[in-house]
Design an enzyme around this catalytic site. Sequence first.
Site, PDB file in Angstrom:
ATOM      1  N   GLY A 160      49.311  35.261  30.046  1.00 42.69           N
ATOM      2  CA  GLY A 160      49.614  35.232  31.502  1.00 42.69           C
ATOM      3  C   GLY A 160      50.065  34.319  31.893  1.00 42.69           C
TER       4      GLY A 160
ATOM      5  N   TYR B  33      37.556  46.773  39.415  1.00 46.04           N
ATOM      6  CA  TYR B  33      38.522  47.687  40.165  1.00 46.04           C
ATOM      7  C   TYR B  33      37.746  49.071  39.844  1.00 46.04           C
ATOM      8  CZ  TYR B  33      42.064  44.148  40.527  1.00 46.04           C
ATOM      9  OH  TYR B  33      42.415  43.143  40.973  1.00 46.04           O
TER      10      TYR B  33
ATOM     11  N   ALA C 214      49.331  45.654  37.952  1.00 44.94           N
ATOM     12  CA  ALA C 214      48.571  46.878  38.127  1.00 44.94           C
ATOM     13  C   ALA C 214      49.086  47.507  39.304  1.00 44.94           C
ATOM     14  CB  ALA C 214      47.268  46.422  38.712  1.00 44.94           C
TER      15      ALA C 214
END
Length: 363
Positions: free
Chosen positions: A311, A172, A59
């Site tokens: 991931g 977020y 991010a």
Amino acid sequence: MLSLASPITLRSGATARNRLALAPLTNQQSHRDGTISGDEHAWLERRAAGGFAIVETCAAHVSPDGQGFPGQLGVWGDHQLPGLRALAAAIAGHGALGLVQLYHGGVRCPSALTGQQPWSASAFDEPRPNFERPRPATRADLGRVLADFVAAATRSAAAGFHGVELHAAHGYLFSQFLSSTMNQRSDEWGGSLANRARLLRDVARAVRAACPHPFTVGVRLSPEDFGHARGIDLDETVQVAAWLAEDGLDFVHVSLWDGRKHSLKYPDRHPLPPFRAALPRDVAIIAAGKVWTADDATALLDHGADLVAIGRAAILNPDWPRLALAGPFEPERGPLTPTQLRGLAISDTFVEYLRNFRLVRDE
């Protein structure tokens, strides 16, 4: 039945060489001014070399006040362009599509990093350590952050990336606006789902207009409550995804956390099929959630995904795609020693962060 090895052409016209993506992963390896470090470059390039068709950055914050973690990659200033260009070229050089995940942390941006009080959809409190009560966003804040996302997207395009992903998951900023509990506004950005989705949709349309095809634009969504994502309903998230497809986005990245589990709202159903039913066929679905084996990935394709994001397994297995597509493959699950991790293009800084996830053991 889809094969993990088959290529896919996205709505934007970009073609991914297989159905496997490196998930965007926080790693804290970059510099205080948001410029990418050699360590972060090496970590991402190594996964592109390992055969992932799509390689996403962590991010990357679009505004100085949007930073949520130390050592976070930034895409808010032209001083960051040289490193971004080098990374984009390296990823493309290995035959992968490079995407920058664009993000503002909202309430999850500590003042110790930004020097400012966090802001969000509304002022609220949470019973967790070190929580800082945010101030409600002003109209000026919302206009500025929209411009910041557009500037970050065009900067990513100028750097040579193939696309961007708008991070609207995990609690977020966009997720805070989508939330029925965090967003208590009474104006056009609060109340109804259409109003709560307004900021994300305005940004999505503006980014799409500023970055025409073949540049790829997608979004990451939390389908339901998990972790910091609160006030998120599956049916509402499916509707938001459908609206974003109408707005011109090329893919929806559904962050499941555990792809083997059924929905919280509908315990007898998997959460992916409603997204596939609601989206046009040319809008790809990427799914992520504790994928370790090829069978785990294939199961998500069977549920309606078009691509699968890897991931933690990609941290410990940089050649996951190459090995999994070649035949039976049992991935390393760790924990590994710091020396072993350094051999996988993981810096000491990232090693320390990975201790939070029990992926590190002493020498």
